[in-house]
Scaffold this active site. Structure first.
Site, PDB file in Angstrom:
ATOM      1  N   SER A  62     -11.245  -4.917   2.799  1.00  0.00           N
ATOM      2  CA  SER A  62      -9.996  -4.233   2.510  1.00  0.00           C
ATOM      3  C   SER A  62      -9.169  -4.026   3.779  1.00  0.00           C
ATOM      4  O   SER A  62      -7.968  -4.304   3.815  1.00  0.00           O
ATOM      5  CB  SER A  62     -10.297  -2.883   1.861  1.00  0.00           C
ATOM      6  OG  SER A  62      -9.106  -2.216   1.541  1.00  0.00           O
ATOM      7  N   SER A 118      -5.226  -0.457  -2.946  1.00  0.00           N
ATOM      8  CA  SER A 118      -5.840   0.830  -2.659  1.00  0.00           C
ATOM      9  C   SER A 118      -6.916   0.539  -1.623  1.00  0.00           C
ATOM     10  O   SER A 118      -7.817  -0.269  -1.863  1.00  0.00           O
ATOM     11  CB  SER A 118      -6.445   1.426  -3.934  1.00  0.00           C
ATOM     12  OG  SER A 118      -6.822   2.762  -3.692  1.00  0.00           O
ATOM     13  N   GLU A 119      -6.827   1.189  -0.449  1.00  0.00           N
ATOM     14  CA  GLU A 119      -7.627   0.731   0.681  1.00  0.00           C
ATOM     15  C   GLU A 119      -9.121   0.996   0.533  1.00  0.00           C
ATOM     16  O   GLU A 119      -9.922   0.526   1.338  1.00  0.00           O
ATOM     17  CB  GLU A 119      -7.095   1.308   1.999  1.00  0.00           C
ATOM     18  CG  GLU A 119      -7.213   2.810   2.172  1.00  0.00           C
ATOM     19  CD  GLU A 119      -5.958   3.546   1.749  1.00  0.00           C
ATOM     20  OE1 GLU A 119      -5.192   3.007   0.912  1.00  0.00           O
ATOM     21  OE2 GLU A 119      -5.746   4.675   2.243  1.00  0.00           O
ATOM     22  N   ASN A 120      -9.513   1.733  -0.509  1.00  0.00           N
ATOM     23  CA  ASN A 120     -10.949   1.878  -0.745  1.00  0.00           C
ATOM     24  C   ASN A 120     -11.548   0.637  -1.412  1.00  0.00           C
ATOM     25  O   ASN A 120     -12.746   0.602  -1.673  1.00  0.00           O
ATOM     26  CB  ASN A 120     -11.247   3.134  -1.570  1.00  0.00           C
ATOM     27  CG  ASN A 120     -10.467   3.197  -2.851  1.00  0.00           C
ATOM     28  OD1 ASN A 120      -9.284   2.888  -2.896  1.00  0.00           O
ATOM     29  ND2 ASN A 120     -11.138   3.588  -3.921  1.00  0.00           N
ATOM     30  N   ASN A 124       0.854  -1.189   0.000  1.00  0.00           N
ATOM     31  CA  ASN A 124       0.000   0.000   0.000  1.00  0.00           C
ATOM     32  C   ASN A 124       0.886   1.233   0.000  1.00  0.00           C
ATOM     33  O   ASN A 124       1.777   1.362   0.850  1.00  0.00           O
ATOM     34  CB  ASN A 124      -0.906  -0.009   1.242  1.00  0.00           C
ATOM     35  CG  ASN A 124      -1.912   1.125   1.218  1.00  0.00           C
ATOM     36  OD1 ASN A 124      -1.533   2.290   1.311  1.00  0.00           O
ATOM     37  ND2 ASN A 124      -3.185   0.802   1.098  1.00  0.00           N
TER      38      ASN A 124
END
Lengths: 207, 234
Positions: free
Chosen positions: A87, A45-47, A23
């Site tokens: 996530s 991508s943490e979304n 990340n």
């Protein structure tokens, strides 16, 4: 000559190993993607996405496809989508090998501050606290000193923490340091930077 | 068991009370329930607590409910894109509870799964941990976070069938499934309602058990940060 932004990003890219899920934060960390070369790296991508691709060509932006910085991006053949709970499950669960992120302050015990300055507008921590608490390795990339010439590598953070004892490695314009028992250990100096120069610019204990 | 409604206002009819807790899906402006937000503005319901990762931008998304002062408290991880938010917050009109993003998502998921609390390493030793129970597991500290049990969930999906089975599209999925799960009642807006049986059951992202009311409509889908590269860079 201290490293510039791109040289810092290139140095950070050397930390990544083939097969890693990683990340990248906003700012210099985003540039790391330009220097991974032939290594097989999957960006999270943490979304809600693994396998983040480059920005789209003009006219091909998709409002349903953005990164955690809310920028339009693209997918890759390996891409997988999932919800926010999943996530952060993979982040908290240690499945993401490393996070490379910026910082306002780092302390010799690995404390990290990068989300708020008291008295200034607070926007929120987003996913930073989850990332530093969960991923395998936390690598901070930042300028060694602030714009007033004060060290950002400290004995103790003065700003509210994002995480306690979470940082493993610090890459600055002056060199690379590891958080070890008793303080920081110099791993590498930027080309043309002497150990004395790095020590003089550092408030933290160097062992 | 009719779940399909004609409009957002009809779908929210009878569900709204002042002071209620609403969980909303979306990340930034991506995958937000635009039509249901508009209907909430129209309804005039007030004193809302809204659990949502962000609070829209000025004049769009949840920002519309700020303009009309219908929100009294936000539970969010990041609110930096909204001037009216900051004005109301700094003026003491709006309460804000910061949640780390993953903690917020898990609090919603937990609520939906009947889990009133869970321990997490996120935020240990930070101001987020203040007042929270600390417990040691295998020599490491964790803090107790509570599940969110919302009165109402408002969610955006790409497609639904008539029984409420949902399919999301790309990163517009984000907070929508956990937000949907944690509400006593969940209202979903979609781009297309398809006949039951036309979605491969193996490819359903959220089963209809979580979904009570569905509407279909046109979405603006505004882009917050349009970033592109030129063809010649390829």
């Amino acid at each position: 000559m201290p490293w510039d932004r791109n040289q810092m990003a290139a140095r950070a890219a050397e930390e990544l190993e083939d097969g890693m899920y990683v990340n990248l934060g906003i700012g210099i960390p985003t540039l790391v993607a330009n220097y991974v070369g032939d290594k097989d790296i999957t960006l999270q991508s943490e979304n809600g996405m693994l396998g983040m691709g480059p920005f789209p060509f003009e006219g091909e932006e998709d409002p349903d496809l953005i990164n955690a910085g809310k920028q339009t991006i693209t997918e890759l053949p390996r891409t997988a989508y999932f919800d926010s709970a999943t996530s952060f499950g993979m982040i908290r669960g240690g499945k993401i090998a490393a996070a490379i992120l910026g910082a306002m302050e780092v302390a010799e015990n690995g404390d990290l501050a990068n989300w708020m300055i008291p008295g200034k507008l607070v926007k929120g921590m987003g996913g930073a606290m989850d990332l530093v608490a969960g991923v395998g390795k936390v690598i901070v990339v930042m300028d060694h000193q602030n714009k007033h010439g004060e060290s950002k590598v400290l004995k103790a953070c003065t700003l509210p923490l994002t995480g306690k004892g979470v940082v493993n490695r610090i890459i600055t314009n002056l060199g690379v340091m590891d958080v070890v028992e008793g303080g920081l250990k110099i791993v590498e100096l930027a080309e043309g930077v002497s150990e004395d120069e790095l020590r003089a610019a550092t408030e933290a204990t160097i062992v | 068991m009719k779940k399909v409604y004609g409009s957002a206002a009809e779908a929210l009819d009878g569900l709204l009370t002042d002071g209620m807790l609403i969980a909303a899906g979306g990340f930034g402006l991506c995958g937000i329930p635009e039509l249901l937000i508009d209907a909430l503005v129209e309804s005039g319901v007030k004193d809302l607590t809204v659990a949502s990762n962000n609070c829209g931008v000025d004049g769009f998304g949840l920002g519309k409910l700020l303009d009309t002062k219908q929100i009294s408290k936000m539970m969010s991880s990041y609110v930096g894109e909204n001037k009216e938010f900051m004005r109301q917050y700094l003026g003491g009109e709006l309460e804000l509870e910061f949640n780390p993003q993953g903690t917020l998502a898990e609090r919603m998921r937990a609520g939906g799964c009947g889990i009133p609390g869970f321990y997490t390493k996120t935020g240990v030793g930070t101001q987020i941990a203040k007042g929270k129970e600390v417990k040691v597991f295998n020599g490491e500290e964790y803090i107790l976070e509570e599940g969110i049990f919302a009165d109402l969930s408002i969610v955006k999906a790409w497609k639904a069938d008539e029984t409420g089975n949902l399919v999301f599209r790309k990163t517009a999925r984000n907070f929508n499934p956990p937000a949907a799960m944690c509400g006593k009642v969940c209202v979903v807006e979609v781009e297309e309602i398809v006949p039951t049986g036309s979605i491969d059951p193996d490819l359903i992202h959220l089963p209809g058990v979580y979904v009570h009311r569905i509407i279909q409509g046109e979405h603006e889908k505004r882009i917050e940060q349009r970033t592109t590269r030129k063809k010649e860079e390829a």
